[in-house]
Design a protein around this motif. Structure first.
Motif, PDB file in Angstrom:
ATOM      1  N   THR A  33       0.830  -1.202   0.000  1.00 48.80           N
ATOM      2  CA  THR A  33       0.000   0.000   0.000  1.00 48.80           C
ATOM      3  C   THR A  33       0.866   1.253   0.000  1.00 48.80           C
ATOM      4  OG1 THR A  33      -1.761  -1.173   1.154  1.00 48.80           O
ATOM      5  CG2 THR A  33      -1.836   1.233   1.230  1.00 48.80           C
ATOM      6  N   ALA A  34       1.898   1.282   0.825  1.00 47.47           N
ATOM      7  CA  ALA A  34       2.784   2.451   0.884  1.00 47.47           C
ATOM      8  C   ALA A  34       3.463   2.684  -0.459  1.00 47.47           C
ATOM      9  CB  ALA A  34       3.829   2.273   1.991  1.00 47.47           C
ATOM     10  N   LEU A  35       3.960   1.626  -1.080  1.00 47.43           N
ATOM     11  CA  LEU A  35       4.598   1.777  -2.397  1.00 47.43           C
ATOM     12  C   LEU A  35       3.596   2.267  -3.433  1.00 47.43           C
ATOM     13  CD1 LEU A  35       6.855  -1.424  -2.512  1.00 47.43           C
ATOM     14  CD2 LEU A  35       7.579   0.945  -2.102  1.00 47.43           C
ATOM     15  N   SER A  36       2.374   1.761  -3.375  1.00 52.29           N
ATOM     16  CA  SER A  36       1.335   2.188  -4.312  1.00 52.29           C
ATOM     17  C   SER A  36       0.995   3.660  -4.143  1.00 52.29           C
ATOM     18  CB  SER A  36       0.067   1.346  -4.132  1.00 52.29           C
ATOM     19  OG  SER A  36       0.321   0.005  -4.435  1.00 52.29           O
ATOM     20  N   VAL A  37       0.925   4.101  -2.882  1.00 50.22           N
ATOM     21  CA  VAL A  37       0.651   5.519  -2.609  1.00 50.22           C
ATOM     22  C   VAL A  37       1.780   6.386  -3.166  1.00 50.22           C
ATOM     23  CG1 VAL A  37       0.442   7.239  -0.762  1.00 50.22           C
ATOM     24  CG2 VAL A  37      -0.850   5.099  -0.620  1.00 50.22           C
ATOM     25  N   LEU A  38       3.019   5.968  -2.942  1.00 51.16           N
ATOM     26  CA  LEU A  38       4.160   6.756  -3.449  1.00 51.16           C
ATOM     27  C   LEU A  38       4.225   6.732  -4.975  1.00 51.16           C
ATOM     28  CD1 LEU A  38       6.940   5.921  -0.868  1.00 51.16           C
ATOM     29  CD2 LEU A  38       5.741   8.099  -1.205  1.00 51.16           C
ATOM     30  N   ASP A  39       3.781   5.655  -5.572  1.00 55.75           N
ATOM     31  CA  ASP A  39       3.732   5.594  -7.033  1.00 55.75           C
ATOM     32  C   ASP A  39       2.734   6.615  -7.571  1.00 55.75           C
ATOM     33  OD1 ASP A  39       4.459   4.404  -9.572  1.00 55.75           O
ATOM     34  OD2 ASP A  39       2.529   3.365  -9.546  1.00 55.75           O
ATOM     35  N   ARG A  40       1.621   6.750  -6.885  1.00 57.96           N
ATOM     36  CA  ARG A  40       0.579   7.675  -7.339  1.00 57.96           C
ATOM     37  C   ARG A  40       0.864   9.120  -6.925  1.00 57.96           C
ATOM     38  NH1 ARG A  40      -5.930   7.078  -6.937  1.00 57.96           N
ATOM     39  NH2 ARG A  40      -6.340   8.898  -8.209  1.00 57.96           N
ATOM     40  N   TRP A  41       1.459   9.310  -5.748  1.00 59.77           N
ATOM     41  CA  TRP A  41       1.733  10.649  -5.227  1.00 59.77           C
ATOM     42  C   TRP A  41       3.211  10.768  -4.846  1.00 59.77           C
ATOM     43  CZ3 TRP A  41      -2.864   8.214  -3.548  1.00 59.77           C
ATOM     44  CH2 TRP A  41      -4.039   8.794  -4.016  1.00 59.77           C
ATOM     45  N   PRO A  42       4.106  10.790  -5.830  1.00 55.94           N
ATOM     46  CA  PRO A  42       5.534  10.897  -5.505  1.00 55.94           C
ATOM     47  C   PRO A  42       5.840  12.210  -4.791  1.00 55.94           C
ATOM     48  CG  PRO A  42       5.176  11.034  -7.888  1.00 55.94           C
ATOM     49  CD  PRO A  42       3.849  10.767  -7.261  1.00 55.94           C
ATOM     50  N   GLY A  43       6.789  12.140  -3.871  1.00 53.29           N
ATOM     51  CA  GLY A  43       7.203  13.337  -3.157  1.00 53.29           C
ATOM     52  C   GLY A  43       6.365  13.646  -1.938  1.00 53.29           C
ATOM     53  N   THR A  44       5.457  12.757  -1.591  1.00 52.75           N
ATOM     54  CA  THR A  44       4.654  12.967  -0.395  1.00 52.75           C
ATOM     55  C   THR A  44       5.466  12.562   0.841  1.00 52.75           C
ATOM     56  OG1 THR A  44       2.460  12.597   0.533  1.00 52.75           O
ATOM     57  CG2 THR A  44       3.534  10.699  -0.407  1.00 52.75           C
ATOM     58  N   THR A  45       5.057  13.009   1.984  1.00 51.04           N
ATOM     59  CA  THR A  45       5.773  12.694   3.223  1.00 51.04           C
ATOM     60  C   THR A  45       5.245  11.398   3.830  1.00 51.04           C
ATOM     61  OG1 THR A  45       4.227  13.899   4.619  1.00 51.04           O
ATOM     62  CG2 THR A  45       6.109  15.155   3.719  1.00 51.04           C
ATOM     63  N   SER A  46       5.978  10.869   4.779  1.00 44.98           N
ATOM     64  CA  SER A  46       5.568   9.641   5.453  1.00 44.98           C
ATOM     65  C   SER A  46       4.219   9.827   6.149  1.00 44.98           C
ATOM     66  CB  SER A  46       6.632   9.219   6.466  1.00 44.98           C
ATOM     67  OG  SER A  46       6.279   8.004   7.064  1.00 44.98           O
ATOM     68  N   SER A  47       3.994  10.981   6.756  1.00 40.23           N
ATOM     69  CA  SER A  47       2.707  11.191   7.433  1.00 40.23           C
ATOM     70  C   SER A  47       1.557  11.253   6.427  1.00 40.23           C
ATOM     71  CB  SER A  47       2.737  12.438   8.314  1.00 40.23           C
ATOM     72  OG  SER A  47       3.007  13.583   7.550  1.00 40.23           O
ATOM     73  N   ARG A  54      -1.629   4.919  11.436  1.00 39.88           N
ATOM     74  CA  ARG A  54      -0.996   5.999  12.212  1.00 39.88           C
ATOM     75  C   ARG A  54       0.384   6.296  11.630  1.00 39.88           C
ATOM     76  NH1 ARG A  54      -1.344   2.269  16.551  1.00 39.88           N
ATOM     77  NH2 ARG A  54       0.864   2.635  16.524  1.00 39.88           N
ATOM     78  N   ALA A  55       0.860   7.500  11.868  1.00 40.80           N
ATOM     79  CA  ALA A  55       2.178   7.906  11.375  1.00 40.80           C
ATOM     80  C   ALA A  55       3.270   6.993  11.933  1.00 40.80           C
ATOM     81  CB  ALA A  55       2.454   9.363  11.734  1.00 40.80           C
ATOM     82  N   GLN A  56       3.147   6.598  13.190  1.00 40.28           N
ATOM     83  CA  GLN A  56       4.139   5.711  13.800  1.00 40.28           C
ATOM     84  C   GLN A  56       4.164   4.358  13.091  1.00 40.28           C
ATOM     85  OE1 GLN A  56       3.653   5.068  17.988  1.00 40.28           O
ATOM     86  NE2 GLN A  56       5.313   3.597  18.109  1.00 40.28           N
ATOM     87  N   SER A  57       2.998   3.828  12.761  1.00 38.02           N
ATOM     88  CA  SER A  57       2.938   2.554  12.037  1.00 38.02           C
ATOM     89  C   SER A  57       3.576   2.686  10.660  1.00 38.02           C
ATOM     90  CB  SER A  57       1.489   2.091  11.884  1.00 38.02           C
ATOM     91  OG  SER A  57       0.915   1.834  13.136  1.00 38.02           O
ATOM     92  N   MET A  58       3.348   3.825  10.018  1.00 40.52           N
ATOM     93  CA  MET A  58       3.932   4.023   8.699  1.00 40.52           C
ATOM     94  C   MET A  58       5.444   4.130   8.791  1.00 40.52           C
ATOM     95  SD  MET A  58       3.726   4.007   5.514  1.00 40.52           S
ATOM     96  CE  MET A  58       1.969   3.748   5.461  1.00 40.52           C
ATOM     97  N   ALA A  59       5.949   4.750   9.835  1.00 43.04           N
ATOM     98  CA  ALA A  59       7.401   4.827  10.010  1.00 43.04           C
ATOM     99  C   ALA A  59       7.990   3.420  10.098  1.00 43.04           C
ATOM    100  CB  ALA A  59       7.747   5.641  11.259  1.00 43.04           C
TER     101      ALA A  59
END
Length: 162
Positions: free
Chosen positions: A56-70, A79-84
């Motif tokens: 899911t994280a890779l898919s989000v970055l593929d669609r929205w490159p340059g976004t932050t972890s939060s 949660r942001a901690q889980s994503m970290a």
């Protein structure tokens, strides 16, 4: 004279219950989510050794490159901690690169690397097959409309990321 050809003289008319509308959409959506969880996890694991959260994280970055972890966390519904915790192995594996924003030193945009694009591509077919199986119940002519309806429902919930 009877209106229902299946009704026999002297018997009450069959009672048909209408499909419930209110209160069943959320239940049905939750059933879909739960039913898709294991097959999606298997597709991500088999295709690239990823967890569903990592896919899911890779898919989000593929669609929205340059976004932050939060931002990735919000779009992934964690949660942001889980994503970290999800992002660390992706960075260590060379799938994601994090760089300091030159205009805002506290912001660290994330981008897929070439290796990240490759690993995401390796999962696309198993995930696409899962989607095809899910949508097989709908005529092809109705699938676009179904997607439109789902997006309209998502847009009705303002706290969900777009």
């Amino acid at each position: 004279m009877m209106d229902d050809p299946q009704q026999h003289e002297g018997q009450p008319a069959a009672v048909t219950r209408p499909e419930p509308v209110e209160g069943w959409f959320i239940y049905t959506i939750k059933q879909l989510e739960m039913g898709l969880r294991a097959p999606l996890e298997q597709a991500a694991q088999r295709g690239a050794g990823l967890t569903t959260a990592q896919y899911t994280a890779l898919s989000v970055l593929d669609r929205w490159p340059g976004t932050t972890s939060s931002d990735v966390a919000r779009r992934s519904f964690v949660r942001a901690q889980s994503m970290a915790e999800t992002m660390t192995p992706l960075i260590e594996s060379g799938y994601v690169r994090r760089e300091r924003d030159p205009e805002n030193g506290r912001r660290f945009p994330l981008h897929l690397t070439a290796k990240g694009h490759e690993v995401l591509e390796s999962v696309r077919e198993p995930v696409s097959a899962l989607e095809r199986d899910l949508l097989a119940a709908l005529p092809p002519s109705e699938r676009g409309q179904f997607a439109t309806f789902l997006r309209a429902c998502r847009a009705a919930l303002p706290e969900l990321p777009r």
